[in-house]
Each structure stands twice: as C-alpha cells, then as structure tokens.
Design an enzyme around this catalytic site. Structure first.
Site, short mmCIF file in Angstrom:
data_model
loop_
_atom_site.label_atom_id
_atom_site.label_comp_id
_atom_site.label_asym_id
_atom_site.label_seq_id
_atom_site.Cartn_x
_atom_site.Cartn_y
_atom_site.Cartn_z
N CYS A 174 27.64 14.09 45.08
CA CYS A 174 26.63 13.75 46.08
C CYS A 174 25.71 12.63 45.61
CB CYS A 174 25.81 14.99 46.40
SG CYS A 174 24.39 14.66 47.44
N CYS A 182 25.67 11.73 52.80
CA CYS A 182 24.28 11.95 52.42
C CYS A 182 23.86 11.11 51.21
CB CYS A 182 24.15 13.44 52.11
SG CYS A 182 22.57 13.91 51.49
N CYS A 205 20.59 15.80 61.77
CA CYS A 205 20.76 16.26 60.38
C CYS A 205 19.56 15.71 59.60
CB CYS A 205 22.07 15.73 59.81
SG CYS A 205 22.28 16.19 58.07
N GLU A 216 16.79 10.02 54.31
CA GLU A 216 17.72 9.71 55.40
C GLU A 216 17.75 10.84 56.41
OE1 GLU A 216 21.60 9.16 53.77
OE2 GLU A 216 20.96 7.51 52.48
N CYS A 246 17.24 15.17 45.12
CA CYS A 246 17.65 16.58 45.08
C CYS A 246 17.85 16.99 43.63
CB CYS A 246 18.93 16.78 45.87
SG CYS A 246 19.40 18.53 45.94
N CYS A 283 24.76 18.33 42.55
CA CYS A 283 26.19 18.44 42.92
C CYS A 283 26.87 17.12 42.56
CB CYS A 283 26.34 18.72 44.41
SG CYS A 283 25.43 20.19 44.92
S1 SF4 Z 1 24.97 18.22 48.15
FE1 SF4 Z 1 23.46 16.76 47.43
S2 SF4 Z 1 21.63 17.12 48.67
FE2 SF4 Z 1 22.99 18.91 48.92
S3 SF4 Z 1 22.29 20.34 47.35
FE3 SF4 Z 1 23.94 19.18 46.40
S4 SF4 Z 1 22.90 17.44 45.34
FE4 SF4 Z 1 21.45 18.36 46.81
#
Ligand code: SF4
Length: 358
Positions: free
Chosen positions: A128, A344, A114, A101, A121, A125
């Site tokens: 996310c 995101c 962005c 994205e 990833c 986190c």
């Molecule tokens: S917020 Fe999402 S994209 Fe950003 S580092 Fe953490 S898991 Fe990865």
C-alpha cells in the site's frame, strides 16, 4: 482535469469542525435562535454552499459575523482527477498543509464515497502506497466530513451519496472517535442522509475497537482486511498482525456479527505469487467455513516502487473456485478509475514527490 477550488482563510477555524455545543453557544451569545445552527449546516451539507455570503435566509449581520469567525470549509481541493468511467479522485489539502485522498465511484443510482481517516497510515501493509511513510496524524471529524461534502458536491445537482466506504488512507479504527462523530452527521437526516447500513468501515483488525464498534448497536458494515490465511504470511503482508494474530481478529469479527446481525466482509488483496496459490485458497476456505462471511477479492494494482505483481487470470479463477466450492460468498472487486491513480495513496505520493525540493 485539474480544478482548484477557491482558497480558504486558513487562520479561521472550520465551521464543520466545531462541536455542536460550542456552535450553539456561539449563536446564543449573539442572541440568535437555535435554528440558525441548523440553517448554516443545511447550507453546507445540503445546499452545496462554500461561503457564508450566499446563505440568503440568514440575517446580513449574522453572515458578516460568521465570515469573520469561521471558514465554512477548512479544506481545499488541491487536485481533481476524473476517469473515463466517471470515477473522481480528489487530493484534499488540509488547513495545516497536509493532504489526503478521497474518491467518488459513480454507478448510478449508486454513488459511493471512499474516504480517508488519517494522514498516512501506521499499519504498514506492504502493498500500500498510503502506509509507505507511516502515519502523520489523525483527521478531525470535520476533515472526515468535508471529504464527503466535497465528493457529494461533484454529483449532479439532484445527486446524493448513497454509500460510504471508509477504506481510504489510514486505519479507521485507530481514529474511531472522530470517524463516528463525522458519520453521525453524515447519517443524520439534516446532514447527508446516508444510513448506517450503507456505510462500510474497513480495518486491518484492531480487536478491541471492533468490539467497541459492535457494542454501539449501529448497523455499520464491517470489512476486515485479511490478505492471508495464516499468521506467518499475514505478518509478512500486514506487519501489525504480529501484535494480534488472526484468531483474535476473527473472534472480534464474530462478536460483531453476533451483536449486529450483520455479515462481515473479508477483504483479500491477491498478490501474484505471494498469497494467491491454491494452498492459500484452501486455507482461507477452512478459516472462514461456518462463518457468516463474504469474501471480497482485490487483484493487486501495480504501484510504482512496490515489488508486487497482479495475479494471473488463471490464479484468480482457481482461487475463486476453491472458495465457492467451500460454500463461501465471493466477489472480485471491479477496477475503477485505473487511469487516475485510484489505488489508495498513489496520487498523494506523486504530488508530494513533485513538491519535494530537488
Ligand atoms: S492498506 Fe494502506 S491505508 Fe489500509 S491499513 Fe494498510 S497501510 Fe493503512
């Protein structure tokens, strides 16, 4: 809105993904002067061309050779969503079928792209959507650059990107070489002309890579995603924290500030009832006191399937007041493009779920 861009010849390598040396050799082998590379790049980066046919200042036979050898762009737009506040979100399909994205946020004269640096990833986190299935692979420099090109092509004919935030999918510092290569072209006057001071690189905190970035002597802006003021809580929210710990990350960020003179931004996602209490606000204030720091608070946006809540207005206000009373510079990120899954990873997740076999 759902526009599909013309399909690309996927078997051909993407022009923007080729190293400059290889392209110089390619033109030289065909008896073409060095300026041809500059001309083609100008068409793609500045002229909004998406094919070689229309590059009218190139000899016809060279255009035919280019058509037979490269795809001008190696990606295609799979989904294009536009919000009422003129925020655009693209789901960009890569040559191997994976997708990422990227988002264009328009507040003229400021136009911010962005962009993503990885498919998925690996940082995990907990709030996310991008990290839900781990990391698949790093993006190439060309794939990173093409997101900028595609977003710039959405701006009005005389428009350009003024800012870049590398805050999309992925941990940017885990793919630093490709990112720097792409940003080098983005920043060049013959590229997209976006100066380093207008480019923000975000990280959950990879100390070695932060120091490497600092040593480059570039004026990129660094944003550290902190999300908690102590290791116990941070490791719950950002699991990779157990390998580094907050102190090591802050030491690397201090080093970045010393080397570049640039203020570091600390990003803090406010998760209702988890990290938004007055105690955490006080702890954060103590942690950052005396540092040349700016705090960017991001009230959590609901993500389907994740058990976290938006903080109450009262909790947000109290949190901000505590930080400001401690002398910190604080901003709350405005919510942009909320009706187009702008958080995101949400759009990609939704499309992958639609495409998955029943
Ligand atoms: S917020 Fe999402 S994209 Fe950003 S580092 Fe953490 S898991 Fe990865």
């Amino acid at each position: 809105m759902d526009l599909l861009s013309p399909p690309v010849a996927r078997i051909l390598p993407a022009f923007l993904d080729q190293p400059a040396d290889a392209l110089r050799t390619w033109f030289a082998d065909r008896g073409q002067p060095a300026m041809r590379l500059k001309q083609v790049r100008r068409w793609l980066l500045d002229g909004r061309a998406e094919s070689f046919e229309g590059m009218s200042d190139l000899p016809k036979d060279l255009r035919a050779e280019l058509i037979g050898s490269f795809a001008p762009l190696g990606t295609r737009i799979d989904r294009h969503l536009q919000a009422s506040d003129d925020t655009h979100k693209l789901l960009v399909r890569l040559a191997d079928g994976k997708s990422v994205e990227c988002v264009l946020i328009q507040e003229p004269p400021r136009r911010t792209a962005c962009i993503s640096t990885q498919v998925g990833c690996g940082m995990g986190c907990v709030f996310c959507a991008s990290g839900l299935n781990g990391v698949v692979r790093n993006l190439t420099a060309g794939e990173i650059l093409e997101q900028l090109v595609r977003l710039r092509n959405l701006t009005p004919p005389d428009g350009r990107l003024s800012h870049v935030v590398v805050m999309g999918m992925g941990e940017p510092l885990a793919n630093l070489d490709s990112l720097l290569e792409a940003l080098e072209v983005a920043g060049h006057k013959d590229g997209l002309g976006i100066g380093a001071r207008h480019i923000t690189i975000s990280t959950v905190g990879l100390p070695v890579k932060i120091r490497r970035l600092a040593d480059l002597g570039k004026q990129y802006h660094l944003a550290v995603s902190l999300h908690a003021p102590n290791d116990l809580l941070r490791t719950r929210i950002v699991p990779t924290n157990d390998k580094t710990g907050i102190n090591e990350i802050l030491a690397a960020a201090d080093y970045f500030h010393e080397k570049t003179g640039r203020q570091v931004t600390y990003e803090y996602v406010l998760l209702g009832g988890l990290n938004d209490s007055p105690r955490e606000a006080r702890e954060l204030a103590t942690l950052l006191r005396g540092r040349k720091a700016h705090v960017n608070l991001i009230p959590f946006n609901d993500v389907e399937g994740l058990p976290y809540a938006r903080p109450t207005v009262e909790a947000q206000t109290a949190f901000i007041d505590t930080l400001r009373r401690a002398g910190l510079s604080v901003k709350v990120r405005k919510r942009k493009g909320s009706e187009i899954d702008a958080a995101c990873g949400q759009l990609r997740r939704k499309v992958e779920q639609e495409l998955a076999p029943a």
